[in-house]
Structure formats: C-alpha cells, structure tokens
Design an enzyme around this catalytic site. Structure first.
Site, PDB file in Angstrom:
ATOM      1  CB  SER A 173     -14.811 -11.643  -8.149  1.00 35.16           C
ATOM      2  OG  SER A 173     -13.481 -11.637  -7.688  1.00 35.16           O
ATOM      3  CE  LYS A 225      11.359 -10.379  -8.726  1.00 39.14           C
ATOM      4  NZ  LYS A 225      10.660  -9.108  -8.943  1.00 39.14           N
TER       5      LYS A 225
END
Length: 347
Positions: A173, A225
C-alpha cells in the site's frame, strides 16, 4: 507510643516516595522538552569498516593461539596498504559511495520528518555517480502521510541520484507507493509486496442510539462536508460520494505508480492484492530478488557504504522510554508466541 512513632515513620516514608516519584516525573517532562528543542544528531557509520572488524574478530577467534600474532601482523599490513591506496584527496574523491537510509513506517509514517532531513543532507553532498539505498519496511497507512514520504524519495530521483529500495519484510500500500519511486526495487523472497488499493471503514451506531431515543444533529455548510458519520444516519447519497472519493484516491495511486513503473500492467495489479517477492518479480512489481544485507555486502566490494541516520540525543529520559517501549513490545510478542504455541500443542 511505639505504634505512633511507627505510623509517623510510615507516613514520612510514603510521603518521600510520592515526592520522589513526582520529582522524577517532572524531570522526565523537562528532559523530553529539552530533547525536542535540542538539535538532532546526524550519525554516519561506515559499513565497510564495521564488516572488516567483525570478519577479523571471527578469523582471530578461529585461529590457533600460536598463529594469532602472525595474523595480526597481516591485518596491520593490509591497513597500511589500504591507507596508502587512498592517501591522496583525489583517490578519496573518486571512490564510489553508497548512502544507506532506513525507513520503518507506521500508520502515520511518523518517521517522514527525519527522513526528509536525511534526504536533504545526502542531496547536498552526493555525487551523480553515487547510489542511495533505502531499506524500507512499511505496510502502509494514511494517504497524505505516505504521499509526503514518497515525495521525499522523488527528490532523490529529481536530483539525478540512482536509488535502490530494498524490501526485506513488507512494502505494501503506502509502502509500495514509496518503493515505486526507485530506479531499482529489490525484495526478499517472502517479502510482502503490492496492495495497490485504498480502504476505509467507518463504524456507525445510529441504530443503537435511536433504540435508546438519542438524537444526533449533524449540521454542515457544504453539501459534502460530511459524507459518512459515526453517530448520525448515513444516506445513500453520502455513501456514494464516499465511495467516489475512494475511487478517486485509488485512481491517483495507480497513476503515480504507473508513471514510475511504466512496464507494469497497472490495471491488472492494482486490485489491492499482495504478492511475495519471488512472485512479484515476473509481474515487474520488483526488479530483483534478494536481501538488503546481501546487496550491501556485494556493494562493499567496490564502493564505500555509509549509513546515515538523524536521531535525537540519547538522554536518560529517552533511553528510559525506549527501554519501557521495548520491554512492553517483547512482553506482547512473547505472550502472542505462547498463545500460538499453545494452539499447536493442543493439535
């Protein structure tokens, strides 16, 4: 009367112990603050000399006592010859050099700040023919943290320095995001490689709160948001946006790797899967199979190999903290080992 004296004595001893502990705690805090403010120490260790000393000690240990004097004389002769060969400044300047950095990554890639300064130091002194070897170990973590760490390795490429990343255990990763910046990736046969993917999970206890008549009001300015929440009710629209953000991050990850390793079939390999080092070689995730120790010993035969490490001064408080940390880690590993062994014994 004697009982009263004993109680007073016990009280004095207990008070003294408490005050000593408080004073020791304040001392540790003061020392820690001093460590943060003090200048970091740059440690440089020539691995050629270290290996030569170890080999000589082993040769002496394996030699009969009567022949050791002759062997010591041979060592002195070798040292004089080597000193004569590298006596002039011109010879010293022309010697090939390999700079070795270490990066052990956690979830937040906490070592990045020190690593960036180590990279800056090497860029300031390295010649174009020098090589930088990074012994990398990381299973990945936060996207922005490992993006910054990978950018530090990109600086070596931009500076025109040949970079080799050695993976002995894992570079997955975010760890592979860093590794792919190198011109050459070397992995141990069973090192874990890949995991080119993005994962995120958010627990949600909205139904539990609702069952107990607890309302959570989530107020935002901006449509997206907050897409998913822990306490409030998650909407299908919020889930879709969250997944879209993950896909976008994955797309950027794939593009970053593909730009630095164009020979890879990125669409086939960027599935989040992992491979061991020997499996990763034919897939072109790595360029060769081997350990960092074997590679550095090979390079010592033709170059000066130097490890570079930036670290805080080893004060009393720092040594104590490291000792406690190592003790807890060893205890945890021992407990896990005992649990695992108990399972095998039962079988």
């Amino acid at each position: 009367m004697s009982e009263w004296v004993a109680e007073i004595g016990t009280f004095v001893v207990q008070t003294t112990i408490v005050m000593a502990l408080i004073g020791f705690g304040l001392l540790l805090i003061a020392r820690t603050k001093q460590d943060k403010e003090s200048e970091l120490k740059l440690t440089i260790e020539p691995l050629n000399d270290q290996r030569r000393r170890r080999v000589r000690r082993l040769r002496l240990a394996a030699t009969l006592p009567g022949a050791r004097k002759k062997l010591l004389k041979l060592f002195r002769s070798e040292d004089k010859k080597r000193h004569k060969e590298h006596k002039t400044e011109q010879d010293a300047a022309s010697a090939a050099r390999v700079w070795v950095l270490d990066f052990h990554g956690d979830l937040k890639a906490s070592q990045t700040e020190h690593f960036a300064q180590e990279v800056s130091a090497i860029i300031g002194v390295a010649a174009k023919e020098d090589e930088v070897v990074v012994r990398l170990e990381s299973a990945g973590g936060l996207v922005h943290a490992y993006g910054l760490a990978a950018a530090q390795l990109d600086r070596l490429r931009t500076a025109g320095l040949n970079t080799t990343v050695c993976i002995d255990k894992v570079a997955a990763s975010g760890g592979y995001l860093m590794a792919c910046t190198a011109q050459h990736i070397k992995a141990a046969p069973f090192a874990v490689i890949g995991s080119i993917g993005v994962v995120a999970q958010v627990p949600n206890i909205h139904r539990l709160l609702k069952r107990h008549d607890v309302d959570v009001e989530l107020l935002t300015a901006g449509k997206y948001k907050r897409t998913l929440t822990v306490l409030g009710e998650n909407t299908e629209e919020g889930k879709a946006k969250f997944l879209e953000d993950l896909e976008n991050t994955h797309r950027l990850f794939k593009r970053y790797v593909a730009e630095r390793r164009p020979s890879m079939d990125i669409d086939t390999l960027a599935t989040g899967e992992i491979w061991y080092g020997s499996e990763a070689l034919p897939l072109q995730l790595v360029d060769s199979v081997g350990t960092s120790e074997a590679y550095l010993v090979e390079r010592m035969a033709e170059a000066q190999v130097l490890t570079v490490k930036l670290e805080a001064p080893k004060t009393v408080s720092r040594k104590l903290g490291l000792a406690i940390s190592e003790g807890v880690e060893k205890a945890a590993l021992k407990a896990l080992g005992l649990i695992d062994a108990a399972g095998w014994q039962r079988r």
